[in-house]
Each structure stands twice: as structure tokens, then as C-alpha cells.
Design an enzyme around this catalytic site. Structure first.
Site, PDB file in Angstrom:
ATOM      1  CB  SER A  18      -0.934  -0.011   1.217  1.00  0.00           C
ATOM      2  OG  SER A  18      -0.180  -0.143   2.397  1.00  0.00           O
ATOM      3  CG  ASP A  66      -2.858  -7.455  10.654  1.00  0.00           C
ATOM      4  OD1 ASP A  66      -1.679  -7.876  10.650  1.00  0.00           O
ATOM      5  OD2 ASP A  66      -3.320  -6.744  11.558  1.00  0.00           O
ATOM      6  CB  VAL A  67       1.459 -10.032   7.388  1.00  0.00           C
ATOM      7  CG1 VAL A  67       1.342  -9.647   5.927  1.00  0.00           C
ATOM      8  CG2 VAL A  67       2.219  -8.984   8.196  1.00  0.00           C
ATOM      9  CG  ASN A  93       7.743  -4.525   1.130  1.00  0.00           C
ATOM     10  OD1 ASN A  93       8.846  -3.994   1.106  1.00  0.00           O
ATOM     11  ND2 ASN A  93       6.619  -3.822   1.296  1.00  0.00           N
ATOM     12  CB  SER A 145      17.182  -3.912   7.144  1.00  0.00           C
ATOM     13  OG  SER A 145      17.853  -2.764   7.598  1.00  0.00           O
ATOM     14  CE1 TYR A 158      12.774  -2.495  10.442  1.00  0.00           C
ATOM     15  CE2 TYR A 158      15.101  -1.903  10.384  1.00  0.00           C
ATOM     16  CZ  TYR A 158      13.912  -2.175   9.719  1.00  0.00           C
ATOM     17  OH  TYR A 158      13.875  -2.129   8.342  1.00  0.00           O
TER      18      TYR A 158
HETATM   19  N1  LIG Z   1      12.715   2.597   3.856  1.00  0.00           N
HETATM   20  C1  LIG Z   1      13.894   2.108   4.160  1.00  0.00           C
HETATM   21  O1  LIG Z   1      14.876   2.839   4.305  1.00  0.00           O
HETATM   22  C2  LIG Z   1      14.085   0.621   4.322  1.00  0.00           C
HETATM   23  C3  LIG Z   1      13.026  -0.248   4.438  1.00  0.00           C
HETATM   24  N2  LIG Z   1      13.269  -1.587   4.598  1.00  0.00           N
HETATM   25  C4  LIG Z   1      12.147  -2.542   4.707  1.00  0.00           C
HETATM   26  O2  LIG Z   1      11.325  -2.409   3.571  1.00  0.00           O
HETATM   27  C5  LIG Z   1      10.003  -2.806   3.893  1.00  0.00           C
HETATM   28  C6  LIG Z   1       9.019  -1.759   3.409  1.00  0.00           C
HETATM   29  O3  LIG Z   1       9.223  -0.577   4.119  1.00  0.00           O
HETATM   30  P1  LIG Z   1       8.935   0.890   3.534  1.00  0.00           P
HETATM   31  O4  LIG Z   1       8.409   0.797   2.176  1.00  0.00           O
HETATM   32  O5  LIG Z   1      10.121   1.706   3.812  1.00  0.00           O
HETATM   33  O6  LIG Z   1       7.806   1.378   4.571  1.00  0.00           O
HETATM   34  P2  LIG Z   1       6.275   1.809   4.428  1.00  0.00           P
HETATM   35  O7  LIG Z   1       5.867   2.249   5.792  1.00  0.00           O
HETATM   36  O8  LIG Z   1       6.086   2.740   3.285  1.00  0.00           O
HETATM   37  O9  LIG Z   1       5.574   0.430   4.069  1.00  0.00           O
HETATM   38  C7  LIG Z   1       5.329  -0.568   5.007  1.00  0.00           C
HETATM   39  C8  LIG Z   1       4.211  -1.428   4.470  1.00  0.00           C
HETATM   40  O10 LIG Z   1       3.983  -2.491   5.390  1.00  0.00           O
HETATM   41  C9  LIG Z   1       2.595  -2.625   5.557  1.00  0.00           C
HETATM   42  N3  LIG Z   1       2.281  -3.200   6.852  1.00  0.00           N
HETATM   43  C10 LIG Z   1       2.646  -2.788   8.093  1.00  0.00           C
HETATM   44  N4  LIG Z   1       2.095  -3.576   9.033  1.00  0.00           N
HETATM   45  C11 LIG Z   1       1.369  -4.505   8.372  1.00  0.00           C
HETATM   46  C12 LIG Z   1       0.556  -5.585   8.782  1.00  0.00           C
HETATM   47  N5  LIG Z   1       0.371  -5.876  10.075  1.00  0.00           N
HETATM   48  N6  LIG Z   1      -0.033  -6.335   7.824  1.00  0.00           N
HETATM   49  C13 LIG Z   1       0.114  -6.057   6.518  1.00  0.00           C
HETATM   50  N7  LIG Z   1       0.882  -5.043   6.063  1.00  0.00           N
HETATM   51  C14 LIG Z   1       1.481  -4.279   6.988  1.00  0.00           C
HETATM   52  C15 LIG Z   1       2.024  -1.216   5.402  1.00  0.00           C
HETATM   53  O11 LIG Z   1       0.688  -1.265   4.922  1.00  0.00           O
HETATM   54  P3  LIG Z   1      -0.638  -1.024   5.790  1.00  0.00           P
HETATM   55  O12 LIG Z   1      -0.326   0.023   6.810  1.00  0.00           O
HETATM   56  O13 LIG Z   1      -1.637  -0.599   4.754  1.00  0.00           O
HETATM   57  O14 LIG Z   1      -0.977  -2.361   6.366  1.00  0.00           O
HETATM   58  C16 LIG Z   1       2.916  -0.670   4.302  1.00  0.00           C
HETATM   59  O15 LIG Z   1       2.379  -0.967   3.043  1.00  0.00           O
HETATM   60  C17 LIG Z   1       9.982  -3.056   5.400  1.00  0.00           C
HETATM   61  O16 LIG Z   1      10.089  -4.435   5.655  1.00  0.00           O
HETATM   62  C18 LIG Z   1      11.232  -2.322   5.881  1.00  0.00           C
HETATM   63  O17 LIG Z   1      11.731  -2.878   7.068  1.00  0.00           O
HETATM   64  C19 LIG Z   1      14.530  -2.090   4.647  1.00  0.00           C
HETATM   65  C20 LIG Z   1      15.595  -1.283   4.534  1.00  0.00           C
HETATM   66  C21 LIG Z   1      15.482   0.142   4.348  1.00  0.00           C
HETATM   67  N1  LIG Z   2      16.024   2.678   7.458  1.00  0.00           N
HETATM   68  C1  LIG Z   2      15.746   1.443   8.149  1.00  0.00           C
HETATM   69  C2  LIG Z   2      14.306   1.196   8.170  1.00  0.00           C
HETATM   70  O1  LIG Z   2      13.555   1.450   7.330  1.00  0.00           O
HETATM   71  C3  LIG Z   2      16.481   0.299   7.513  1.00  0.00           C
HETATM   72  O2  LIG Z   2      17.538   0.586   6.918  1.00  0.00           O
HETATM   73  O3  LIG Z   2      16.069  -0.829   7.627  1.00  0.00           O
END
Ligand SMILES: NC(=O)C1=CN([C@@H]2O[C@H](COP(=O)(O)OP(=O)(O)OC[C@H]3O[C@@H](n4cnc5c(N)ncnc54)[C@H](OP(=O)(O)O)[C@@H]3O)[C@@H](O)[C@H]2O)C=CC1
Ligand SMILES: N[C@@H](C=O)C(=O)O
Length: 209
Positions: A18, A66-67, A93, A145, A158
Site C-alpha cells: 500500500s 494483516d500479516v 515486504n 535491511s 528492529y
Molecule cells: N525505507 C527504508 O529505508 C528501508 C526499508 N526496509 C524494509 O522495507 C520494507 C518496506 O518498508 P517501507 O516501504 O520503507 O515502509 P512503508 O511504511 O512505506 O511500508 C510498510 C508497508 O507495510 C505494511 N504493513 C505494516 N504492518 C502490516 C501488517 N500488520 N499487515 C500487513 N501489512 C502491513 C504497510 O501497509 P498497511 O499500513 O496498509 O498495512 C505498508 O504498506 C519493510 O520491511 C522495511 O523494514 C529495509 C531497509 C530500508
Molecule cells: N532505514 C531502516 C528502516 O527502514 C532500515 O535501513 O532498515
């Protein structure tokens, strides 16, 4: 004439589609010809992603899920398979992230982090794995990550949650040798998304900003 790509016709689930990295991944995968199941809790956001994909001729099915709730994950996979067929790829993800010092005891944030980042991954893998083994093909892609391999301050829980996914993936990869099912981890670099925006540990906010 459409150029064939390796992803053409593949059925791919992206959790957390999303927003952020999941949304961008779903759009990119659909552009390569995959049929994408986009799963998360905010259905209205998923529908916006679906619209964006459909506008360029792609296929996407939004499913509220909800995962952390195993029954919802199983039902999401059932609905996905009845619409698009067997799952070829699962992209785990969905994730949450709170910047916090452990001594400040943000216990609800610890619990949510483990529920989503660890148990959510178990639930999603559990819902697709037997089917993939039976079909002798499949790919599980786990988004971890940089802090899944090296800890950083203010990220203890985390980072631990992402180490968990790396450990699970290494073990599962060995367990699945010869089955045709692959396991991959991707460690994205820092990416500008909404993640972490609910962090409310004032001591960290003062330390960092
Ligand atoms: N941004 C960064 O710098 C980095 C991110 N990551 C990883 O990448 C992934 C995506 O993060 P990012 O895009 O940055 O963050 P966002 O917050 O943009 O996206 C997180 C997503 O996870 C979903 N989510 C959270 N909780 C639940 C749940 N209980 N069930 C289903 N979906 C869920 C949210 O959707 P909704 O709320 O609609 O459920 C949302 O779509 C994560 O795993 C993060 O740890 C890793 C390294 C760096
Ligand atoms: N920036 C952190 C979270 O989103 C990461 O590097 O995992």
C-alpha cells in the site's frame, strides 16, 4: 508486440504494497508482465495502487490482509490463487520500524515489530510453501535491511527482527535445496518512505535531529 520478460505471466504476492518499497515493487513487477496480488491493511491505498497498475495495462488484485493474523494470510492466498492461479513468487515486504532506545521501554512497539517483521513473515511463508514444494517451483523473497547483518543504535528490536529473517532464510534455503523453491533476501539501502514516522521516543528524536 509485447516483449517477453522472465516475469511475464508470473503470479506474485507483494505484502505491504500500500506504500513505499512494496508499492514501487508491485508497480515495477506488473510493468514486467506479472499478475500482482497487492496485500496490506489499508484497502483504499491498495486500490490506488491497483488503478495505477491498470492504467498502464497491468494486472493487480488488492486484498486487505494483516500479516500478523494467520487466518487472514491463508485466506488472502486462497483468494489470490482462485483469481490468478498458483503463486510463483512471494515478496515478504510488510514491515514496521521504530527508532527507539531500548532503555525507554517502548514495549508495544517491540511487540508490534516482532509480530509484523517476524511472525508476519512466518505466516506468509507458511501459507505458500507447501504449494510451491508440490509444484517443485517457487521463490520466496524477503525484504530485510542493512541492519539485518550489523546492528545500529536505536534499532535494537528492529535490527533483531531483521536478523531473524536473515537466519530463517539461510536455514530455509538449506532445507529447500533440490526442491525447486528458492529463498532470497534483499537489503534495501535507506529509502525515503513513511516507515519510522510513528517513532515517538523523544530522547532519540533529540539525539538524531
Ligand atoms: N525505507 C527504508 O529505508 C528501508 C526499508 N526496509 C524494509 O522495507 C520494507 C518496506 O518498508 P517501507 O516501504 O520503507 O515502509 P512503508 O511504511 O512505506 O511500508 C510498510 C508497508 O507495510 C505494511 N504493513 C505494516 N504492518 C502490516 C501488517 N500488520 N499487515 C500487513 N501489512 C502491513 C504497510 O501497509 P498497511 O499500513 O496498509 O498495512 C505498508 O504498506 C519493510 O520491511 C522495511 O523494514 C529495509 C531497509 C530500508
Ligand atoms: N532505514 C531502516 C528502516 O527502514 C532500515 O535501513 O532498515
Amino acid at each position: 508486440m509485447a516483449v517477453p520478460t522472465p516475469l511475464n505471466g508470473k503470479v506474485i504476492i507483494v505484502t505491504g504494497a500500500s506504500s513505499g518499497i512494496g508499492k514501487a515493487s508491485a508497480i515495477a513487477l506488473a510493468a514486467e508482465g506479472a499478475s500482482v496480488i497487492i496485500a496490506a491493511r489499508r484497502l483504499e491505498k491498495l486500490k490506488e495502487v491497483q488503478d495505477e497498475i491498470q492504467k498502464t495495462g497491468g494486472r493487480a488484485l488488492p486484498i486487505k490482509c494483516d500479516v500478523t493474523i494467520r487466518e487472514q494470510v491463508k485466506s488472502m492466498v486462497r483468494e489470490a490463487e482462485s483469481s490468478y492461479g498458483p503463486i510463483d513468487v512471494l515478496v515478504n515486504n510488510a514491515g514496521v520500524f521504530y527508532l527507539t532506545l531500548m532503555k525507554n521501554l517502548k514495549e508495544e512497539q517491540w511487540d508490534e515489530t516482532l509480530e509484523v517483521n517476524c511472525k508476519g513473515v512466518n505466516n506468509c511463508i507458511g501459507a505458500v510453501l507447501c504449494g510451491m514444494i508440490d509444484r517443485k517451483r517457487g521463490h520466496i523473497v524477503n525484504i530485510t535491511s542493512n541492519v539485518a547483518r550489523k546492528g545500529e543504535k536505536c534499532m535494537a528490536v528492529y535490527s533483531g527482527s531483521k536478523f531473524y529473517v536473515e537466519g530463517l532464510s539461510q536455514s530455509l534455503r538449506k532445507e529447500l535445496l533440490g526442491t525447486g523453491v528458492k529463498v532470497t533476501c534483499i537489503q534495501p539501502g535507506d529509502t525515503q518512505t513513511d516507515i519510522g514516522s510513528d517513532s515517538n521516543d523523544t530522547e532519540v528524536i533529540i539525539l538524531i535531529f
